[in-house]
Design an enzyme around this catalytic site. Structure first.
Site, mmCIF file in Angstrom:
data_model
loop_
_atom_site.group_PDB
_atom_site.id
_atom_site.type_symbol
_atom_site.label_atom_id
_atom_site.label_comp_id
_atom_site.label_asym_id
_atom_site.label_seq_id
_atom_site.Cartn_x
_atom_site.Cartn_y
_atom_site.Cartn_z
ATOM 1 C CE LYS A 145 39.071 37.609 76.396
ATOM 2 N NZ LYS A 145 39.155 36.510 77.347
ATOM 3 C CE1 TYR A 172 23.475 40.617 44.838
ATOM 4 C CE2 TYR A 172 23.722 41.356 47.111
ATOM 5 C CZ TYR A 172 24.111 41.406 45.778
ATOM 6 O OH TYR A 172 25.115 42.243 45.399
#
Ligand SMILES: *Cc1c(COP(=O)(O)O)cnc(C)c1O
Length: 824
Positions: A494, A718
């Site tokens: 899955k 940043y």
């Protein structure tokens, strides 16, 4: 070597046409391997996969003059007037008969190795341990089949005094034939697993078949702690000749008293005939340790005096099973075989190279180091090497090492350049100028030829998730060995195979013959079907909007509620179906999806009225099978499930399969395996309980884009969050949180393996890039680095730093991270 008249005698030749009397020295079964036609007998094998008769014309054109065939002689002899033809009923049998006759000429000891895993490694370890004292002939790589074994045994010669051959089988009847060819005097049984189980009724049957190899052995070496093997040895009457080793039983012929591993080494202390010896080996994995113990047992039997020298054990080298093929720069192809170097494997590597030459004009380049410890005199050795190089038509030869340089006269007529060291070659202009060539790199480990390989290979400027499909297969085998042979297995693929990619995974699992696959939603199943996956597929979260997809692609839904069941029954009825397989999920305590155990009665009544569906299985899911603290809870879940499942099954006309164990459950509660288990995270090499013996499957890697020197005090990234506290070398990588490398790994929480140094992240992780501090590492632009998946930086470790679990980390890697699959 065999004469033409011997061939006629030995091979039960039905008819022949003989035009010349030259002796046969080479048996050829694959036309692509031809080098020199002198002395070649081509054996035209006929199988499902091909017909060797198709290559006779081509080979005749290339000078081959002897052929073993199955087709009537008159079809061939007029077309090829100069050739000898031998017609036999079965060419494979004839090949084997030739090998049997050849084997009879030699009376030195022969070690025969079989078992499910480790055959090649034990063979190569034995070679490393014994090569100083014996002149050894052995199977090349893993030539252990009905064809590979006779070809290996054919290499036996007068100059040898020990043979080591491996035998592998996949069905009943095969081992008896291999045993007649190898005729081992010493037998080694490595281990038993479920590989090639499909053609055997039971594990015992497979074991007994394998043991046929040893019927004439004087001694049989095996792991006496394995009950299956011990019993099989006893019931086949081999016990009296058995040399079983044990870690538990002091009375075993070879008692392993102690095994202690540190980070990189393992010390093994054994006790035999009252003596105690200790060996240190440079491995820590369980398989290597067992393989080495098998070798100790062989030495004990063959030449006990050798056991007093522990040095060769310390120097054991890992056995590289693969030849890597890479795209190189300047239109080159690079074949990397830079892990070991001996004369036998050189020929195989050259053969491989010959087959990879894509266009007829492509030049063949060989880079070779000195061959160490060959057991041959240097002069003979390098003359043989030179002959191979000529035969294999190498266009350019780079020789690295002092020995080769000393023997340069052997290489007359070959275009060669000699370099004393690897560093000299790396600096040369000549290396940089190779283009449009197929380059084989083969060197002894200490020459560190991987540097040459890195230099010549094209760098992949991408972030990749590398997936070892072979390891997946080994992990399936690992978990299969924890359950009964008849217990079925579902593999959970899955979420695109936990992020690894469901298609490649499904193909691999199909080859492993697992019983079911399970996906999350219908579309995942549809994609697998469209790409050719045929095995049964369960959909864990089926949605009513996808019923038509489900039915069209024969996908089997999990059904967890009455409303879902009614809707699905309506759909099957509409399509006029009968007995469509469904899987009933019971909520035994997790309180996610599932019928309540109290629903069973009503459920049975409903199902009995609707023959359009059939309950293929009843299952439940454990919430905390990995946590000992909750074992009482787990056992309660199992009881609840057991009760409900039997109550439902008793009312149904068929006999549904029952299952409850996930990976952690298989590891810790295997007595509750019922008819089937569901393997998830373990497939990917991750054990919820830190279990050993799994193979790593995934590695997240990236490439250094740029390196810069940043003075202390400057900010990085940043928000100016990362400030250099010293003069730093910063490397920028093309991976960020949009790739699934989560932002919380910034500011030094995450680490990246550069060469052999772990380098912390610096500043915040950006969307597509991140920065790491490589001040301590010997980093360069273009270098490949590892973000997780190396033993030094395991995925579990990164997950822990993120305060999550490997499941989340893996499944949230973005699709833009290129998946790269490989096999050993
Ligand atoms: C995902 C899943 C599994 C596999 O669990 P692992 O812990 O990865 O082994 C088993 N059963 C069900 C119902 C699942 O959803």
């Amino acid at each position: 070597m065999v004469s033409v008249s011997e061939v006629t005698d030995v091979c039960k030749v039905l008819e022949s046409r003989l035009q010349h009397k030259g002796d046969i020295t080479i048996l050829l079964t694959d036309s692509r391997s031809l080098t020199n036609p002198q002395g070649v007998l081509f054996i035209a094998l006929v199988s499902k996969h091909g017909d060797g008769h198709k290559y006779i014309e081509e080979l005749y054109g290339r000078g081959v003059r002897s052929f073993m065939i199955e087709q009537p002689l008159h079809l061939w002899i007029d077309l090829f007037p100069e050739a000898n033809f031998f017609r036999v009923e079965n060419t494979l049998k004839a090949l084997q008969l030739l090998a049997i006759a050849h084997r009879k000429k030699f009376s030195y000891p022969v070690i025969g190795i079989t078992g499910s895993n480790g055959k090649t490694v034990v063979k190569e370890f034995l070679n490393q341990l014994l090569r100083k004292d014996f002149s050894i002939v052995r199977s090349p790589r893993s030539y252990n089949s009905q064809i590979g074994v006779p070809l290996s045994v054919w290499n036996m010669g007068e100059g040898h005094n020990l043979g080591i051959f491996e035998a592998g089988i996949s069905r009943v009847g095969e081992m008896a034939r291999l045993a007649r060819i190898i005729k081992p005097t010493i037998g080694v049984f490595t281990c038993i697993g479920t590989a090639h189980q499909e053609n055997f009724k039971t594990m015992e049957e497979k074991l007994q078949e394998k043991l046929l190899l040893f019927l004439d052995c004087r001694v049989v070496i095996y792991n006496a702690d394995n009950e299956l093997i011990r019993n099989a040895i006893r019931s086949s009457g081999l016990e009296a000749r058995g040399l079983g080793w044990s870690m538990r039983d002091r009375s075993a012929p070879l008692f392993v008293e102690d095994v202690t591993s540190t980070e990189e080494m393992t010390s093994i202390t054994v006790c035999f005939m009252g003596l105690i010896e200790s060996f240190v080996i440079p491995f820590t994995d369980k398989a290597s340790i067992e393989n080495v113990i098998h070798c100790i047992a062989v030495l004990l039997y063959l030449k006990p005096a050798m056991l007093s020298n522990a040095d060769p054990f310390l120097k054991l080298e890992p056995v590289a099973m693969r030849l890597e093929l890479k795209e190189g720069n300047h239109g080159n192809i690079v074949i990397n075989d830079s892990y070991n170097n001996d004369y036998g494997s050189l020929d195989i590597a050259l053969d491989f190279q010959q087959r990879r030459v894509r266009t007829p004009g492509m030049r063949r380049v060989l880079i070779l180091s000195d061959i160490l410890e060959s057991g041959m005199l240097p002069k003979t050795l390098y003359r043989n090497v030179a002959a191979l190089i000529r035969d294999r038509k190498v266009d350019k030869f780079f020789a690295v090492g002092r020995e080769l340089a000393k023997q340069r006269t052997s290489f007359e007529g070959i275009d060669c350049s000699f370099y004393e060291t690897t560093a000299d070659l790396l600096e040369s202009q000549e290396l940089k100028s190779i283009s449009g060539a197929c380059i084989l790199i083969k060197g002894a480990r200490q020459f560190r030829f991987e540097q040459i390989c890195d230099r010549l290979s094209k760098q992949v400027h991408e972030t990749t998730l590398e997936i070892n499909l072979q390891s997946i297969a080994q992990n399936v085998e690992h978990y299969s060995s924890l359950i009964k042979p008849e217990t079925k297995m579902i593999c959970m693929v899955k979420a695109r195979g936990y992020g690894v990619g469901s298609y490649e995974l499904a193909k691999t699992l199909e080859d492993c013959h697992v019983d079911y696959l399970a996906v999350a939603v219908a579309d995942e199943g549809k994609e697998l079907r469209e790409r050719g996956v045929r095995m049964p597929i369960i959909v864990m979260n089926p949605e009513p909007t996808t019923w038509s997809t489900l039915l069209e692609y024969k996908l089997e839904p999990e059904i967890y509620s009455f409303s879902l069941l009614r809707k699905f029954m309506a759909a099957t009825m509409e399509h006029g179906l009968r007995s469509y397989p469904i899987h009933i999920k019971v909520d035994s305590g997790m309180h996610r999806l599932g019928f309540s155990p109290n629903d069973m009665d009503e459920l049975a009544q409903l199902l009995l009225l609707h023959p359009e569906v059939e309950v293929a299985s009843i299952f439940s899911h454990l919430s905390a099978a990995d946590t000992p603290e909750f074992d009482q809870f787990t056992l309660q879940q199992i009881r609840t499930f057991d009760h409900a499942a039997h109550a439902l099954a008793a009312r149904l006309p068929n006999k549904p399969l029952m299952h409850i164990l996930n990976t952690a459950g298989i590891e810790r509660f295997s007595e509750y395996q019922y008819d089937m288990v569901r393997l998830g995270i373990g497939l990917y090499g991750i054990s919820p309980n830190g279990r050993e013996g799994l193979q790593g499957v995934v590695r997240l890697r990236s490439t250094i884009l740029q390196i810069k020197e940043i003075p202390a005090g400057e900010p990085v990234g940043y928000g100016c969050k990362g400030v250099c506290d010293h003069n730093m070398r910063i490397a920028v990588l093309p991976i960020g949180y949009a790739d699934g490398y989560r932002r919380c790994l910034g500011l030094g929480v995450g680490q990246v393996l550069v060469g052999d140094k772990l380098c912390p992240t610096v500043g915040n992780i950006c969307m597509d890039t991140c920065m790491i501090d490589v001040t301590e590492a010997n980093a360069f632009e273009g270098q490949r680095v590892t973000l997780f998946g190396d033993p030094r930086i395991p995925i579990e470790e990164i997950a822990t730093r993120l305060d999550t679990i490997p499941y989340e980390l893996l499944s949230s890697l973005s699709p833009r991270v290129k998946r790269l699959y490989y096999r050993e």
